[in-house]
Scaffold this motif. Structure first.
Motif, mmCIF file in Angstrom:
data_model
loop_
_atom_site.group_PDB
_atom_site.id
_atom_site.type_symbol
_atom_site.label_atom_id
_atom_site.label_comp_id
_atom_site.label_asym_id
_atom_site.label_seq_id
_atom_site.Cartn_x
_atom_site.Cartn_y
_atom_site.Cartn_z
ATOM 1 N N ARG A 203 0.823 -1.206 0.000
ATOM 2 C CA ARG A 203 0.000 0.000 0.000
ATOM 3 C C ARG A 203 0.861 1.262 0.000
ATOM 4 N N VAL A 204 1.982 1.204 0.702
ATOM 5 C CA VAL A 204 2.910 2.343 0.687
ATOM 6 C C VAL A 204 3.453 2.551 -0.724
ATOM 7 N N GLU A 205 3.837 1.467 -1.389
ATOM 8 C CA GLU A 205 4.347 1.578 -2.761
ATOM 9 C C GLU A 205 3.292 2.173 -3.685
ATOM 10 N N ALA A 206 2.041 1.772 -3.512
ATOM 11 C CA ALA A 206 0.969 2.324 -4.332
ATOM 12 C C ALA A 206 0.799 3.824 -4.075
ATOM 13 N N ALA A 207 0.887 4.225 -2.816
ATOM 14 C CA ALA A 207 0.768 5.649 -2.491
ATOM 15 C C ALA A 207 1.932 6.438 -3.085
#
Length: 274
Positions: free
Chosen positions: A151-155
């Motif tokens: 999710r961090v990578e997506a953000a």
């Protein structure tokens, strides 16, 4: 971070602050008790909760955030919808707290990127009505860390600045008591991911079951504050960025005692308050 539920059906204090005047008064009281942020939510995310529409959610939170902003109270918005987050930011909120970590609305991360505000990404596997069935792990700490990293990578890919990201293990969201305690013991793993960590155990059902009486009946939510204080001190001692709680003054008191004791943090926090 002090909790302000502007809903009729919160697990802890549903209906107490559903009216704008009552909510604003409580938000000011939370700030006076020592909250750095008042986290305003207009949709219950308790297990089994049904969704409300965006218009209803906006109608609940925006008047409260506007009034609190006018009173000098810093607020965050607790929502999974970009439409609600945008309205809340326009009304004066300074942080988006998304319990879905961007999974519920693909437009959330781009919105946060444009706004340039801090963004809490919580670990989440599905909506409230389904979360209990999703509490299946082989290694909860490793899997939560890996899923949060995604999710961090997506953000980041959506343009959210790395220094604006805060992560939350999502205690109670697709997790049972065993999972919650495992994550509490291994906060060092989450802290090692390089982002500030928000810890939110306040009044959750696993604490009620822990404190059940001889009859096996769980302790009611408003009577779980002492247990919440203990989890907050443990989390801050481990190095988290913040704790999200219903009872702010007692939490401040407990943390002042911890600081006065001279006990060191186990892990140095990576950043200060956004």
């Amino acid at each position: 971070m002090g909790v302000l539920n502007v809903t009729p059906d919160s697990f802890s204090d549903g209906g107490l602050y559903a009216g704008t005047d009552a909510a604003v008064a409580h938000g000011i009281a939370i700030r006076n008790d020592g909250a750095d942020l008042v986290d305003v939510g207009g949709e219950s995310t308790r297990p089994g909760a049904e969704r409300v529409d965006a218009r209803t959610e906006i109608s609940r939170v925006v008047p409260v955030i506007s009034a609190l902003t006018a009173a000098g109270v810093p607020t965050s918005i607790d929502t999974t919808r970009s439409e609600v987050a945008a309205a809340a930011l326009e009304a004066g909120a300074v942080l988006v707290n998304d319990v879905s970590g961007g999974l519920a609305d693909p437009d959330m991360a781009p919105l946060v990127a444009r706004a340039g505000c801090p963004y809490v990404i919580m670990h989440w596997r599905g909506p409230s009505r389904d979360m209990n069935a999703l509490a299946r792990y082989d290694d909860v700490v490793a899997e939560v860390a890996a899923e949060l990293a995604q999710r961090v990578e997506a953000a980041l890919a959506a343009g959210v600045a790395a220094e604006r990201i805060i992560i939350d293990p999502g205690l109670g969201f697709a997790k049972d008591a065993t999972h919650n305690w495992a994550l509490t013991r291994r906060l060092d793993v989450l802290l090692g991911m390089g982002h500030p960590v928000l810890f939110a155990a306040s009044r959750k059902s696993y604490l009620g079951r822990l404190l059940a009486g001889p009859d096996g009946i769980p302790r009611p939510a408003p009577e779980r504050d002492a247990a919440t204080l203990a989890t907050s001190v443990l989390a801050v001692a481990a190095g988290v960025w913040g704790v999200r709680v219903h009872e702010v003054r007692a939490t401040r008191d407990a943390l002042e005692v911890w600081r006065a004791s001279g006990a060191p943090r186990l892990v140095k926090p990576s950043v200060g308050t956004p």
